[in-house]
Write a protein that holds these residues in place. Structure first.
Motif, short mmCIF file in Angstrom:
data_model
loop_
_atom_site.label_atom_id
_atom_site.label_comp_id
_atom_site.label_asym_id
_atom_site.label_seq_id
_atom_site.Cartn_x
_atom_site.Cartn_y
_atom_site.Cartn_z
N ALA A 108 1.19 -1.45 0.19
CA ALA A 108 -0.16 -0.05 0.10
C ALA A 108 0.80 1.31 -0.04
CB ALA A 108 -0.80 -0.22 1.04
N TYR A 109 2.18 1.07 1.01
CA TYR A 109 3.03 2.76 0.49
C TYR A 109 3.14 2.89 -0.26
CZ TYR A 109 7.14 -0.43 0.24
OH TYR A 109 8.61 -1.16 0.20
N LEU A 110 3.40 1.96 -1.58
CA LEU A 110 4.06 2.47 -2.97
C LEU A 110 2.85 2.94 -3.93
CD1 LEU A 110 6.25 -0.48 -3.73
CD2 LEU A 110 7.05 1.57 -2.87
N VAL A 111 1.23 2.98 -3.53
CA VAL A 111 0.23 3.57 -3.91
C VAL A 111 0.85 5.07 -4.70
CG1 VAL A 111 -1.99 3.77 -4.45
CG2 VAL A 111 -1.02 1.88 -3.44
N LEU A 165 9.70 6.78 7.84
CA LEU A 165 8.41 7.94 7.61
C LEU A 165 7.55 6.44 7.09
CD1 LEU A 165 7.99 11.42 7.69
CD2 LEU A 165 7.37 10.10 9.41
N VAL A 166 7.95 5.74 6.44
CA VAL A 166 7.39 4.64 5.57
C VAL A 166 7.43 3.67 6.85
CG1 VAL A 166 7.18 3.11 3.82
CG2 VAL A 166 7.80 5.55 3.37
N ARG A 167 8.73 3.16 6.95
CA ARG A 167 8.56 1.70 7.96
C ARG A 167 7.51 2.14 9.16
NH1 ARG A 167 14.46 2.39 8.39
NH2 ARG A 167 15.75 1.32 7.52
N LYS A 168 6.94 3.28 9.21
CA LYS A 168 5.78 3.21 10.27
C LYS A 168 4.65 3.85 9.95
CE LYS A 168 9.47 6.05 13.98
NZ LYS A 168 9.65 7.78 14.37
N GLY A 169 4.94 3.57 8.75
CA GLY A 169 3.63 3.48 8.01
C GLY A 169 2.72 4.43 7.73
N GLU A 170 3.60 5.26 7.33
CA GLU A 170 3.26 6.88 5.71
C GLU A 170 3.30 5.92 4.86
OE1 GLU A 170 1.78 9.37 6.54
OE2 GLU A 170 2.20 9.80 9.00
N SER A 171 2.73 6.55 3.79
CA SER A 171 2.67 5.47 2.28
C SER A 171 4.08 6.51 1.82
CB SER A 171 1.60 6.57 1.49
OG SER A 171 1.32 7.49 1.13
N LEU A 176 7.77 11.10 1.91
CA LEU A 176 8.65 12.41 1.42
C LEU A 176 8.85 13.61 1.65
CD1 LEU A 176 11.64 12.16 -0.16
CD2 LEU A 176 10.24 12.45 -2.92
N ARG A 177 6.67 13.95 1.10
CA ARG A 177 6.24 14.90 1.58
C ARG A 177 6.28 15.39 2.73
NH1 ARG A 177 2.05 13.94 -2.23
NH2 ARG A 177 2.64 15.78 -4.33
N LEU A 178 6.18 15.24 4.40
CA LEU A 178 6.84 15.19 5.77
C LEU A 178 8.34 15.40 5.64
CD1 LEU A 178 4.04 12.69 7.08
CD2 LEU A 178 4.00 14.97 6.94
N ALA A 179 8.74 14.49 4.72
CA ALA A 179 10.14 14.77 5.16
C ALA A 179 11.42 15.97 4.85
CB ALA A 179 11.13 13.56 4.61
N TRP A 180 11.10 16.28 3.65
CA TRP A 180 11.17 17.27 2.90
C TRP A 180 10.67 18.63 4.12
CZ3 TRP A 180 8.09 16.44 -1.35
CH2 TRP A 180 7.53 16.94 -2.03
#
Length: 212
Positions: A108-111, A165-171, A176-180
Motif C-alpha cells: 500500500a505504501y507504494l500507491v 516514516l514509511v517504516r512507521k506506516g506512511e505512504s 517524502l513530502r513530510l520529510a522535506w
C-alpha cells in the motif's frame, strides 16, 4: 520483470531512453530491499541508469564460513556536482520507485507515486529556500550560501527521514513530502551546519539558480 515494469511505466506516462531507465542491477537491489522489507535511502552513487549499469561488476568478500567469494555489486557513479546532475539522479531514483510500484502492487505504501512527486521535490530542493538561498552585499554579490556538499548531505537526510516514516506506516508519497517539510530534519542537517560553514563554494565558481 524489468521489461514488464518499463512497459507499464511507458504505457502510463511516456517512453524513456536507456539513459533514463534504471539499471537492472540497481533495480534488482532495490526490489530485494522492498521484498525483504529492508528499505534504506541509497547513496546517489548507486543510482545508475541502464546505459551506465554493468551487471558484471564484482566485489570480492569473505563469506561467513571464511571463503573468499565474488559478489555482484553493480556499477557506481560519482555524486552529483551541480543542479542538473542532481536532477538527473533524483529523476532516475524516482523512476526506479515507480517501476517497483508497478510490480509490488500489494504494498500500500507504494500507491500513487508519480513523476510529479519527484518534480515537486526538486522544485523545493533547488528552489529559493535551499539551493537558491543566498546572502548578498549592497552590490548584489553573493557573500554567503549553502555549500554543495551540505546540500547533498541534506538531500540524503531527507530521503532517510522519508524511509523512516514509511517504516512507521506512511505512504511513500506522504512520507517524502513530510520529510522535506520536517523542521527538525532541516535544523539538524541544514540550518545548523549552514550556520557553522565559514566559506561558500559553488560548482563552477559562482551562485546560480535552478530554472525548471
Amino acid at each position: 520483470d524489468h521489461h514488464a515494469m518499463r512497459a507499464t511505466f511507458e504505457q502510463k506516462f511516456w517512453e524513456i531512453e536507456d539513459k533514463k531507465d534504471p539499471g537492472k542491477t540497481y533495480l534488482e537491489k532495490k526490489m530485494d530491499e522492498v521484498e525483504k522489507e529492508e528499505l534504506r535511502a541509497e547513496n546517489l552513487t548507486e543510482v545508475v541508469s541502464q546505459h551506465e549499469d554493468d551487471p558484471d561488476t564484482l566485489k570480492t568478500m569473505w563469506s561467513v564460513g571464511g571463503a573468499l567469494k565474488a559478489v555482484k555489486v553493480g556499477a557506481r557513479v560519482s555524486l552529483p556536482t551541480n543542479p542538473e546532475a542532481l536532477r538527473q539522479r533524483i529523476t532516475l531514483l524516482g523512476t526506479a520507485w515507480m517501476f517497483i510500484a508497478t510490480h509490488q502492487t500489494n504494498r500500500a505504501y507504494l500507491v500513487a507515486i508519480t513523476p510529479h512527486l519527484f518534480q515537486e521535490y526538486l522544485d523545493y530542493f533547488l528552489g529559493e529556500h535551499m539551493y537558491g538561498l543566498a546572502a548578498n552585499d549592497a552590490r548584489g554579490n553573493v557573500i554567503g550560501a549553502p555549500s554543495w556538499d551540505l546540500l547533498i548531505a541534506y538531500e540524503h537526510a531527507i530521503r532517510a527521514k522519508a524511509i523512516q516514516l514509511v517504516r512507521k506506516g506512511e505512504s511513500f508519497v506522504r512520507a517524502l513530502r513530510l520529510a522535506w517539510e520536517d523542521p527538525l530534519t532541516k535544523e539538524r542537517n541544514f540550518t545548523t551546519p549552514l550556520a557553522l560553514e565559514s566559506s561558500v563554494k559553488r560548482p563552477g565558481g559562482g551562485h546560480s539558480h535552478y530554472d525548471p
